[in-house]
Motif scaffolding. Structure first.
Motif, short mmCIF file in Angstrom:
data_model
loop_
_atom_site.label_atom_id
_atom_site.label_comp_id
_atom_site.label_asym_id
_atom_site.label_seq_id
_atom_site.Cartn_x
_atom_site.Cartn_y
_atom_site.Cartn_z
N ILE A 157 4.35 -4.42 -4.51
CA ILE A 157 3.11 -5.10 -4.12
C ILE A 157 2.93 -6.40 -4.92
O ILE A 157 1.82 -6.90 -5.08
CB ILE A 157 1.88 -4.18 -4.27
N ASP A 158 4.08 -6.94 -5.40
CA ASP A 158 4.10 -8.27 -6.04
C ASP A 158 3.27 -8.34 -7.33
O ASP A 158 2.72 -9.39 -7.65
CB ASP A 158 3.63 -9.35 -5.05
N ARG A 159 3.22 -7.26 -8.06
CA ARG A 159 2.60 -7.28 -9.39
C ARG A 159 3.72 -7.17 -10.42
O ARG A 159 3.88 -6.20 -11.14
CB ARG A 159 1.58 -6.15 -9.53
N ALA A 160 4.54 -8.23 -10.44
CA ALA A 160 5.78 -8.19 -11.21
C ALA A 160 5.52 -8.04 -12.71
O ALA A 160 6.23 -7.28 -13.38
CB ALA A 160 6.59 -9.46 -10.94
N ASP A 161 4.52 -8.73 -13.24
CA ASP A 161 4.27 -8.64 -14.68
C ASP A 161 3.88 -7.22 -15.08
O ASP A 161 4.33 -6.71 -16.13
CB ASP A 161 3.17 -9.62 -15.08
N ASP A 162 3.06 -6.57 -14.26
CA ASP A 162 2.68 -5.18 -14.55
C ASP A 162 3.89 -4.25 -14.41
O ASP A 162 4.04 -3.29 -15.17
CB ASP A 162 1.57 -4.72 -13.61
N ALA A 163 4.75 -4.56 -13.43
CA ALA A 163 5.95 -3.75 -13.23
C ALA A 163 6.87 -3.85 -14.45
O ALA A 163 7.45 -2.84 -14.89
CB ALA A 163 6.69 -4.19 -11.98
N VAL A 164 7.00 -5.05 -15.02
CA VAL A 164 7.82 -5.22 -16.22
C VAL A 164 7.33 -4.32 -17.34
O VAL A 164 8.11 -3.61 -18.01
CB VAL A 164 7.80 -6.70 -16.68
N LEU A 165 6.02 -4.32 -17.58
CA LEU A 165 5.45 -3.49 -18.64
C LEU A 165 5.75 -2.02 -18.41
O LEU A 165 6.05 -1.27 -19.34
CB LEU A 165 3.94 -3.72 -18.73
N SER A 166 5.66 -1.59 -17.16
CA SER A 166 5.87 -0.18 -16.85
C SER A 166 7.34 0.21 -17.02
O SER A 166 7.66 1.29 -17.54
CB SER A 166 5.38 0.11 -15.43
N TYR A 167 8.26 -0.67 -16.56
CA TYR A 167 9.69 -0.38 -16.77
C TYR A 167 10.02 -0.34 -18.27
O TYR A 167 10.80 0.50 -18.72
CB TYR A 167 10.56 -1.45 -16.10
N THR A 198 18.93 3.94 -14.92
CA THR A 198 18.27 3.32 -13.77
C THR A 198 17.09 2.46 -14.22
O THR A 198 16.82 1.40 -13.64
CB THR A 198 17.80 4.40 -12.77
N GLY A 199 16.39 2.93 -15.25
CA GLY A 199 15.27 2.14 -15.78
C GLY A 199 15.73 0.80 -16.30
O GLY A 199 15.10 -0.24 -16.05
N TRP A 200 16.83 0.77 -17.07
CA TRP A 200 17.37 -0.50 -17.57
C TRP A 200 17.83 -1.40 -16.43
O TRP A 200 17.64 -2.61 -16.46
CB TRP A 200 18.54 -0.22 -18.53
N HIS A 201 18.45 -0.79 -15.42
CA HIS A 201 18.92 -1.55 -14.25
C HIS A 201 17.75 -2.25 -13.56
O HIS A 201 17.78 -3.47 -13.31
CB HIS A 201 19.61 -0.58 -13.27
N ASN A 202 16.70 -1.51 -13.29
CA ASN A 202 15.55 -2.09 -12.57
C ASN A 202 14.78 -3.06 -13.45
O ASN A 202 14.22 -4.05 -12.95
CB ASN A 202 14.64 -0.98 -12.06
N LEU A 203 14.75 -2.80 -14.75
CA LEU A 203 14.11 -3.74 -15.67
C LEU A 203 14.85 -5.08 -15.66
O LEU A 203 14.22 -6.14 -15.66
CB LEU A 203 14.07 -3.15 -17.08
N ALA A 204 16.17 -5.03 -15.64
CA ALA A 204 16.96 -6.27 -15.58
C ALA A 204 16.63 -7.07 -14.33
O ALA A 204 16.45 -8.30 -14.38
CB ALA A 204 18.45 -5.95 -15.62
N LEU A 205 16.52 -6.39 -13.21
CA LEU A 205 16.23 -7.09 -11.95
C LEU A 205 14.85 -7.72 -11.96
O LEU A 205 14.67 -8.87 -11.55
CB LEU A 205 16.35 -6.11 -10.77
N ILE A 206 13.84 -6.99 -12.43
CA ILE A 206 12.48 -7.52 -12.40
C ILE A 206 12.32 -8.64 -13.43
O ILE A 206 11.62 -9.64 -13.18
CB ILE A 206 11.44 -6.40 -12.60
N LEU A 207 12.97 -8.53 -14.59
CA LEU A 207 12.92 -9.62 -15.56
C LEU A 207 13.57 -10.87 -15.01
O LEU A 207 13.11 -12.00 -15.24
CB LEU A 207 13.59 -9.20 -16.87
N SER A 208 14.63 -10.67 -14.25
CA SER A 208 15.29 -11.80 -13.60
C SER A 208 14.36 -12.45 -12.60
O SER A 208 14.25 -13.69 -12.51
CB SER A 208 16.58 -11.33 -12.91
N ASP A 209 13.64 -11.63 -11.85
CA ASP A 209 12.70 -12.15 -10.84
C ASP A 209 11.59 -12.99 -11.47
O ASP A 209 11.16 -13.98 -10.88
CB ASP A 209 12.07 -10.99 -10.05
N VAL A 210 11.12 -12.59 -12.66
CA VAL A 210 10.01 -13.31 -13.28
C VAL A 210 10.50 -14.46 -14.17
O VAL A 210 9.71 -15.12 -14.82
CB VAL A 210 9.10 -12.37 -14.09
#
Length: 604
Positions: free
Chosen positions: A86-96, A108-120
């Motif tokens: 839902i495009d709340r990337a900053d909140d998603a980063v904190l949660s990952y 999997t958590g590190w994998h998805n954290l890498a992707l979202i950090l890249s996005d932001v």
């Protein structure tokens, strides 16, 4: 927790995995009453709400589960997945980050954290997370894809390519890796190598619809239209149930082979799979782009004979009824759609257009307001709401459509090395001419009587195109720097720290060519840069070939005068809100009218 409670929780989890949402929710609500505050029950209630699309309720249950048991890495990860959706990337980063803090071995958590950090835009953080994933998962194909994605987001195309090529040395028969490499090469405008990579993926058995489409477009970019058509013919044979592939093939054939029946393959496929809603949907979408609404109604009669009923088809019926002046019948179908799914935006937006055409802008405005309450950035809802305000005589229309301040013409300078601006834009015209390879306008775009280039124009390595790109960026930056500070406004308030281009293309119109009045639902700032103009437009005293703003599409049947008309000049860039109606007034000439257009989106 009793054995019975545990069994019921497992049962509910299994039901959710199978898509049995209602019985799962019923069981979970019963469990929540009998064992209030149980973290697993609350977690599953969150997943059920997410599956239903109720993100507010899902977040509530995720956080309640974490209150009950704070050290749940999986719950933080699932919450992050939803926040990302839902495009709340900053909140998603904190949660990952919380998930991997609790469970450092959570790959999997590190994998998805890498992707979202890249996005932001946190490239260093993304690389660090990717290395953590690599330490846990090893040098796998998935690891290579992750590093390639992180490098690609940072514009490090050589590093991304190196990561994939290293993995392919270890796994030369990995079709997915060849496909990912093809996508990277295509984005880098290395179209010959991209086609070879895609062909390798195909030879290894990959039958992904996107792969076929991308391979066809790689051949198109290499000016081999015959091969592109052959690939798409092969595609609909290899994946005959893909409505998306049939749509792409029909659209491509419309542009490349005027006079051919672009719908032939689709019309042959449908009787063989009469219950396939995606095929029917593709067929009706294509007919809609041609304005063949009577044919849609005939096709729907045939589809309904097979007892096929789906919201997608009902929406096609409602729109077709509206376009064929069957006002009451259309209204009834729209109302039924809203009763079945009150929160769905597409029926509301199409209903709003129908209501304005039928003379009820007040109800249309309310539908748009409902959408914007849940999705404040919905560009189409802002366009339609503003149009409804105009029809109602509401002063907010001027607040939204301030034609004088929001339509910004600016002259683009020539780069060093050209004797004049005229010489530069003449060179640009020559380079762009070679990119117009099709014979007809895109079926699903707004131009008529002309052609459009394919793909993101500014990815091409052509030196003149890159010079043009650099000069455009300077002009856009200058215009944006003068925008007022108005955080509450849906246009002014979106300005960020910088900007990106979300699309760029060239259009070449011939005599009597024009753009239908339209808007861009995915952009923030849209544009028209005039590369070449007929003498009749440059010297004419009327408005032929000019760009007009504020006139809704003809299909809406609304009479509104233009809010502003701008005369084009070679080298002039006109920037305006993407949600603002705009279109081209037809002209007559033996010379083409060429533009470059693009959409800009703000950086956070």
């Amino acid at each position: 927790m009793t054995a019975t409670t545990s069994a019921y929780i497992q049962q509910a989890a299994s039901q959710l995995q199978q898509g049995l949402l209602e019985p799962a929710e019923k069981l979970l609500n019963q469990l929540n009453m009998s064992t209030p505050g149980h973290p697993d029950v609350l977690h599953l209630l969150a997943m059920a709400a997410k599956q239903r699309g109720d993100h507010t309720r899902a977040e509530y249950y995720f956080r309640e589960s974490l209150k009950a048991a704070p050290h749940q890495a999986a719950v933080y990860a699932n919450l992050a997945n939803m926040l990302s959706d839902i495009d709340r990337a900053d909140d998603a980063v904190l949660s990952y980050k919380k998930a991997v803090e609790i469970e450092p071995a959570f790959a999997t958590g590190w994998h998805n954290l890498a992707l979202i950090l890249s996005d932001v835009g946190d490239h260093d953080g993304a690389l660090a997370a990717a290395r953590k994933f690599e330490a846990l998962a090893g040098q796998t194909a998935q690891t290579a894809e992750l590093f390639a994605s992180v490098h690609q987001h940072a514009g490090e195309m050589k590093a991304a390519k190196k990561a994939l090529e290293g993995a392919l040395k270890r796994e030369p028969n990995n079709a997915r890796l060849w496909n990912v490499l093809g996508a990277l090469l295509r984005r880098s405008a290395e179209f010959t190598d991209a086609a070879e990579a895609y062909e390798k993926a195909r030879s290894l058995g990959l039958r992904d619809p996107d792969m076929f489409q991308n391979l066809a477009e790689a051949y198109y970019e290499n000016a081999d239209i015959t091969k592109a058509v052959t690939v798409l013919d092969d595609a609909v044979k290899a994946v005959p149930d893909s409505g998306a592939l049939h749509y792409v093939r029909a659209k491509f054939c419309w542009e490349a082979m005027p006079g051919e029946d672009h719908l032939a393959a689709l019309k042959q496929a449908i009787p063989k799979q009469a219950s396939n809603i995606s095929l029917w949907g593709a067929y009706f979408d294509l007919l809609s782009h041609e304005g063949r609404f009577e044919d849609i109604l005939k096709g729907l009669s045939e589809a309904y004979r097979f007892n096929i009923h789906a919201p997608r088809l009902s929406l096609a019926e409602a729109v077709a009824l509206s376009r064929t002046e069957k006002v009451e019948e259309a209204t009834a179908v729209f109302e039924e759609l809203l009763r079945a799914d009150p929160d769905s935006a597409p029926p509301k937006l199409n209903y709003a257009a129908h209501l304005m055409k039928a003379g009820d802008p007040e109800k249309a405005e309310k539908l748009c307001a409902d959408i914007l309450a849940n999705d404040p950035g919905n560009q189409k809802a802002w366009t339609f709401r503003g149009t409804a305000w105009q029809l109602m005589g509401d002063e907010r229309a001027h607040w939204l459509f301030d034609f004088e301040r929001m339509v910004n013409p600016i002259d683009v300078a020539a780069p060093d090395g050209y004797e004049s601006r005229a010489a530069f834009f003449n060179a640009a015209q020559q380079e762009l001419d070679a990119l117009h390879r099709m014979q007809s306008h895109p079926l699903d775009q707004t131009l008529r009587g002309g052609t459009q280039t394919n793909g993101f124009l500014f990815r091409l390595k052509n030196p003149v195109v890159q010079e043009l790109y650099a000069q455009i960026k300077k002009a856009v930056k200058e215009v944006i720097s003068g925008f007022p500070d108005d955080p509450a406004h849906p246009f002014w308030g979106r300005r960020g720290e910088g900007f990106d281009f979300s699309g760029a293309w060239s259009v070449r119109l011939k005599s009597q060519g024009y753009h239908t009045n339209h808007f861009h639902p995915e952009g923030w700032l849209s544009s028209a840069l005039y590369i070449a103009l007929p003498e009749e437009v440059k010297a004419g005293s009327g408005t032929a070939g000019h760009i007009q703003f504020g006139v809704p599409t003809m299909e809406m049947g609304i009479e509104l005068a233009p809010g502003r008309i701008v005369k084009p000049e070679v080298g002039r860039l006109v920037l305006f809100p993407s949600y603002m109606w705009h279109g081209t007034i037809p002209f007559s000439s033996n010379e083409p009218r060429m533009t470059v257009a693009f959409d800009v989106v703000p950086k956070p």
